[in-house]
Design an enzyme around this catalytic site. Structure first.
Site, PDB file in Angstrom:
ATOM      1  N   ARG A 141       0.871  -1.248   0.030  1.00 33.69           N
ATOM      2  CA  ARG A 141      -0.032   0.213  -0.007  1.00 33.69           C
ATOM      3  C   ARG A 141       0.993   1.363  -0.103  1.00 33.69           C
ATOM      4  NH1 ARG A 141      -1.997  -3.703   3.985  1.00 33.69           N
ATOM      5  NH2 ARG A 141      -4.038  -4.424   3.535  1.00 33.69           N
ATOM      6  N   LYS A 166      -2.089  -2.154   7.318  1.00 39.06           N
ATOM      7  CA  LYS A 166      -3.616  -1.556   7.642  1.00 39.06           C
ATOM      8  C   LYS A 166      -4.062  -2.499   9.029  1.00 39.06           C
ATOM      9  CE  LYS A 166      -7.770  -1.069   5.264  1.00 39.06           C
ATOM     10  NZ  LYS A 166      -8.590  -1.459   3.843  1.00 39.06           N
ATOM     11  N   HIS A 237      -2.427   2.768  -5.746  1.00 35.85           N
ATOM     12  CA  HIS A 237      -2.833   1.586  -5.428  1.00 35.85           C
ATOM     13  C   HIS A 237      -2.913   0.742  -6.910  1.00 35.85           C
ATOM     14  CE1 HIS A 237      -4.209  -0.316  -1.912  1.00 35.85           C
ATOM     15  NE2 HIS A 237      -5.213  -0.868  -2.358  1.00 35.85           N
ATOM     16  N   ARG A 240      -0.387  -1.644  -6.948  1.00 41.80           N
ATOM     17  CA  ARG A 240      -0.468  -2.990  -5.863  1.00 41.80           C
ATOM     18  C   ARG A 240      -1.764  -3.980  -6.746  1.00 41.80           C
ATOM     19  NH1 ARG A 240      -0.986  -4.635  -0.329  1.00 41.80           N
ATOM     20  NH2 ARG A 240      -3.328  -5.126   0.263  1.00 41.80           N
ATOM     21  N   HIS A 263      -4.101  -9.154   3.377  1.00 39.81           N
ATOM     22  CA  HIS A 263      -5.585  -9.251   3.353  1.00 39.81           C
ATOM     23  C   HIS A 263      -5.953  -9.979   4.660  1.00 39.81           C
ATOM     24  CE1 HIS A 263      -6.060  -7.943  -0.942  1.00 39.81           C
ATOM     25  NE2 HIS A 263      -6.020  -6.989  -0.077  1.00 39.81           N
ATOM     26  N   TYR A 272      -9.632 -10.405  -7.162  1.00 40.81           N
ATOM     27  CA  TYR A 272      -8.860 -10.001  -8.364  1.00 40.81           C
ATOM     28  C   TYR A 272      -8.958 -11.066  -9.482  1.00 40.81           C
ATOM     29  CZ  TYR A 272      -6.203  -6.559  -5.729  1.00 40.81           C
ATOM     30  OH  TYR A 272      -5.948  -5.579  -4.976  1.00 40.81           O
TER      31      TYR A 272
END
Length: 302
Positions: A141, A166, A237, A240, A263, A272
């Site tokens: 990120r 995150k 992003h 990424r 994640h 994705y």
């Protein structure tokens, strides 16, 4: 009086919120966003938020929606207020009145590998090229790229240590051989410029005392995309997204990609699959198999 708006000395309520976030190792960016979002509610309320009622929380959400506040923004405010009511005010009853807005997730923009190379080659400095290469090569990120320190580069284990991703989570990201070589080039150049030190930021900002800002990295990506004649809407992003999609198309297990991206939920990574066009093209349709089947073959019952 709005105690969350900093005018002069920090109010006890604001300091308590900061302490609660710091104790849970929230990143500086997350803390800034939470203070902003809770302050937005306090400004609307017109008095200290510790006096808020359930009806105040309800009316605030209704008026924000009527004002056309986008779903991502409203959900960000809800997350900040839930933390504030639950942990800082010890009012979980108010937190339960907050409602997240249903959000239709857009398919992310993904660059081809050729476009990524053009974009990286179009950067104006070695520092910028190295920073964007980290975003793509390790799938970080933008805030994680900004927060990297020189000591986070583990060349022995070929890893990048992400101390506060995150949600304050720690993880290891991959460090490809080519990226390590580029970072070494940047290390030598940065040392000559006097802006890189062993315990300092990997990508300093205007001074060595602070890291490059996420806003600056966004501008770097946009300018590089324009210079590379890429007409897609590109941001940090995007690199990424491209990292994850290219790994998926190369057959990397989706749970491995989930770990690399940091994640918490697999369904976030699974999104994705909708943009992995190479994977879709590699699938043989049952219709094409019909053309290959012998005329004497019969379909099984059921």
């Amino acid at each position: 009086m709005n105690e969350l708006i900093q005018i002069g000395p920090i109010s006890p309520l604001r300091q308590r919120l900061i302490d609660d976030m710091t104790m849970r190792r929230f990143s500086k960016e997350t803390q800034r966003n939470y203070l902003r979002d809770v302050g937005r509610f306090a400004t609307w309320l017109g008095r200290s938020p510790h006096t808020a009622s359930a009806e105040d929380v309800r009316q605030f959400q209704i008026e924000q929606q009527q004002a056309g506040v986008p779903a991502p923004t409203m959900n960000s405010i809800v997350g900040a207020l839930r933390f504030f009511f639950t942990h800082t005010l010890d009012r979980p009853d108010l937190a339960r009145k907050l409602v997240r807005t249903r959000q239709v997730r857009k398919i992310p923009v993904v660059l081809t590998m050729a476009e990524v190379k053009r974009l990286l080659d179009a950067t104006r400095s070695l520092k910028h090229q190295a920073a964007l290469s980290v975003a793509y090569g390790a799938g970080l990120r933008v805030a994680e790229v900004s927060a990297l320190k020189v000591s986070d580069v583990d060349s022995k284990r070929m890893l990048l240590r992400i101390e506060r991703g995150k949600g304050g989570r720690y993880r290891n990201a991959m460090l490809p051989e080519g990226l390590l070589l580029l970072l070494r080039d940047w290390w030598r150049a940065g040392r000559q410029q006097g802006i890189l030190v062993p315990d300092g930021w990997l990508f300093p900002g205007q001074s060595a005392a602070a890291p490059i800002s996420t806003r600056q990295l966004y501008r770097v990506v946009v300018e590089a995309a324009e210079a590379a004649d890429i007409d897609k809407r590109v941001g940090p992003h995007t690199l990424r997204h491209s990292f994850a999609t290219h790994l998926l198309e190369d057959g990397v297990d989706i749970r491995v990609i989930q770990a690399l991206l940091g994640h918490a939920k697999l369904n976030t990574t699974a999104f994705y699959t909708q943009v992995a066009t190479k994977t879709v093209r590699s699938v043989v349709s049952p219709l094409d198999r019909l053309a290959l089947a012998s005329p004497s073959e019969e379909a099984p019952d059921g």
